[in-house]
Design a protein around this motif. Structure first.
Motif, PDB file in Angstrom:
ATOM      1  N   THR A 100       0.838  -1.194   0.000  1.00 27.37           N
ATOM      2  CA  THR A 100       0.000   0.000   0.000  1.00 27.37           C
ATOM      3  C   THR A 100       0.878   1.250   0.000  1.00 27.37           C
ATOM      4  N   TYR A 101       0.674   2.117  -0.993  1.00 26.01           N
ATOM      5  CA  TYR A 101       1.559   3.263  -1.292  1.00 26.01           C
ATOM      6  C   TYR A 101       3.008   2.938  -0.917  1.00 26.01           C
ATOM      7  N   PRO A 102       3.545   1.867  -1.534  1.00 25.98           N
ATOM      8  CA  PRO A 102       4.830   1.337  -1.076  1.00 25.98           C
ATOM      9  C   PRO A 102       6.034   2.063  -1.673  1.00 25.98           C
ATOM     10  N   LEU A 103       7.074   2.166  -0.886  1.00 27.12           N
ATOM     11  CA  LEU A 103       8.377   2.603  -1.386  1.00 27.12           C
ATOM     12  C   LEU A 103       9.079   1.358  -1.931  1.00 27.12           C
ATOM     13  N   LEU A 104       9.272   1.294  -3.239  1.00 31.51           N
ATOM     14  CA  LEU A 104       9.834   0.112  -3.879  1.00 31.51           C
ATOM     15  C   LEU A 104      11.203   0.375  -4.494  1.00 31.51           C
ATOM     16  N   VAL A 105      11.598   1.631  -4.555  1.00 32.15           N
ATOM     17  CA  VAL A 105      12.936   2.046  -4.973  1.00 32.15           C
ATOM     18  C   VAL A 105      13.417   3.052  -3.931  1.00 32.15           C
ATOM     19  N   PRO A 106      14.621   2.904  -3.398  1.00 37.11           N
ATOM     20  CA  PRO A 106      15.080   3.837  -2.357  1.00 37.11           C
ATOM     21  C   PRO A 106      15.053   5.288  -2.833  1.00 37.11           C
ATOM     22  N   PHE A 107      14.853   6.195  -1.898  1.00 36.95           N
ATOM     23  CA  PHE A 107      14.902   7.611  -2.208  1.00 36.95           C
ATOM     24  C   PHE A 107      16.273   7.987  -2.770  1.00 36.95           C
ATOM     25  N   PRO A 108      16.330   8.985  -3.641  1.00 36.41           N
ATOM     26  CA  PRO A 108      17.641   9.454  -4.132  1.00 36.41           C
ATOM     27  C   PRO A 108      18.566   9.804  -2.971  1.00 36.41           C
ATOM     28  N   ALA A 148       8.330   1.483 -11.935  1.00 33.96           N
ATOM     29  CA  ALA A 148       9.376   0.512 -12.260  1.00 33.96           C
ATOM     30  C   ALA A 148       8.950  -0.904 -11.877  1.00 33.96           C
ATOM     31  N   PHE A 149       8.194  -1.011 -10.792  1.00 29.73           N
ATOM     32  CA  PHE A 149       7.829  -2.326 -10.252  1.00 29.73           C
ATOM     33  C   PHE A 149       6.779  -3.027 -11.103  1.00 29.73           C
ATOM     34  N   LEU A 150       5.756  -2.308 -11.513  1.00 37.82           N
ATOM     35  CA  LEU A 150       4.622  -2.960 -12.183  1.00 37.82           C
ATOM     36  C   LEU A 150       5.007  -3.656 -13.483  1.00 37.82           C
ATOM     37  N   PRO A 151       5.721  -2.990 -14.413  1.00 40.89           N
ATOM     38  CA  PRO A 151       6.078  -3.716 -15.641  1.00 40.89           C
ATOM     39  C   PRO A 151       7.041  -4.869 -15.378  1.00 40.89           C
TER      40      PRO A 151
END
Length: 224
Positions: A100-108, A148-151
């Motif tokens: 749920t509204y997930p962070l899936l790539v780290p912040f810059p 980035a995650f979905l595809p």
């Protein structure tokens, strides 16, 4: 699993109305629920926190009222990084993962152990059902990670359901109070676990509860 890192003075997430509400709604449908509380004060603590989370999941599975072979894990916000371990090597008892509204790539600028890169973890694993809730007005790094995650999940054959909240912001379920988002919010706790819900045991709530229908893990790691 709640988000991380949290401010040092943040209340125990097990007491947040957000998680107590979700837990009560799920328990009302017969699903045993547990809110796992952990602490992360800096990114170097992620590996230790992940190990503690895995141990607490086992604590829940060991409860006699829980079917240990039918478990779904639900990750919120910054807790999404912890999903990587479970995506990479899903145990046979894991029947689904919700994000749920997930962070899936780290912040810059974040230097994160490659262990906590959910997108990279998608090329392995048992391909358990996924449910991802996207808030259309979320912060750009979270939306970029979802994009980035979905595809990648689709390309690797993961079964995935996406729940769209077009006008929702990050943490819409506690911050947004307009009719459109409010109506979606009322529906979502029952919809999110549905792909795996039939695999869950409809058992009584464990005697660990802090409120009716919501069980809380008794152990809580104290991380440096």
């Amino acid at each position: 699993m709640h988000g991380a890192p949290l401010p040092p003075d943040a209340a125990d997430p097990r007491d947040w109305l957000l998680y107590r509400g979700y837990g009560a709604l799920l328990a009302d449908s017969g699903v045993v629920t547990a809110v796992i509380s952990y602490q992360v004060t800096d990114l170097s603590a992620l590996p230790a926190a992940a190990d503690d989370i895995a141990a607490m999941v086992e604590q829940v599975r060991a409860d006699p009222r829980v079917d240990p072979e039918r478990v779904v894990l639900w990750f919120f916000s910054g807790g999404g990084l912890f999903a990587a371990d479970w995506l990479r090597a899903a145990p046979p008892w894991l029947r689904g993962i919700a994000l749920t509204y997930p962070l899936l790539v780290p912040f810059p600028g974040w230097e994160v152990d490659p262990r906590f890169l959910p997108v990279d973890a998608l090329d392995s694993g048992a391909h358990v059902p996924l449910v991802l809730t996207r808030a259309g007005r979320d912060i750009p790094p979270v939306l970029a990670g979802i994009e980035a995650f979905l595809p990648a999940a689709t390309a690797h054959g993961w079964p995935i359901q996406v729940i769209e909240i077009p006008d929702g912001q990050h943490s819409f379920d506690i911050l947004d109070h307009n009719p459109q988002v409010g109506g979606r919010r009322r529906d979502r706790p029952r919809r999110s676990p549905r792909p795996a819900e039939s695999d869950l045991t409809h058992s009584a709530t464990p005697p660990l509860c802090r409120s009716v229908g919501l069980s809380a893990v008794s152990g809580r790691p104290d991380l440096p």
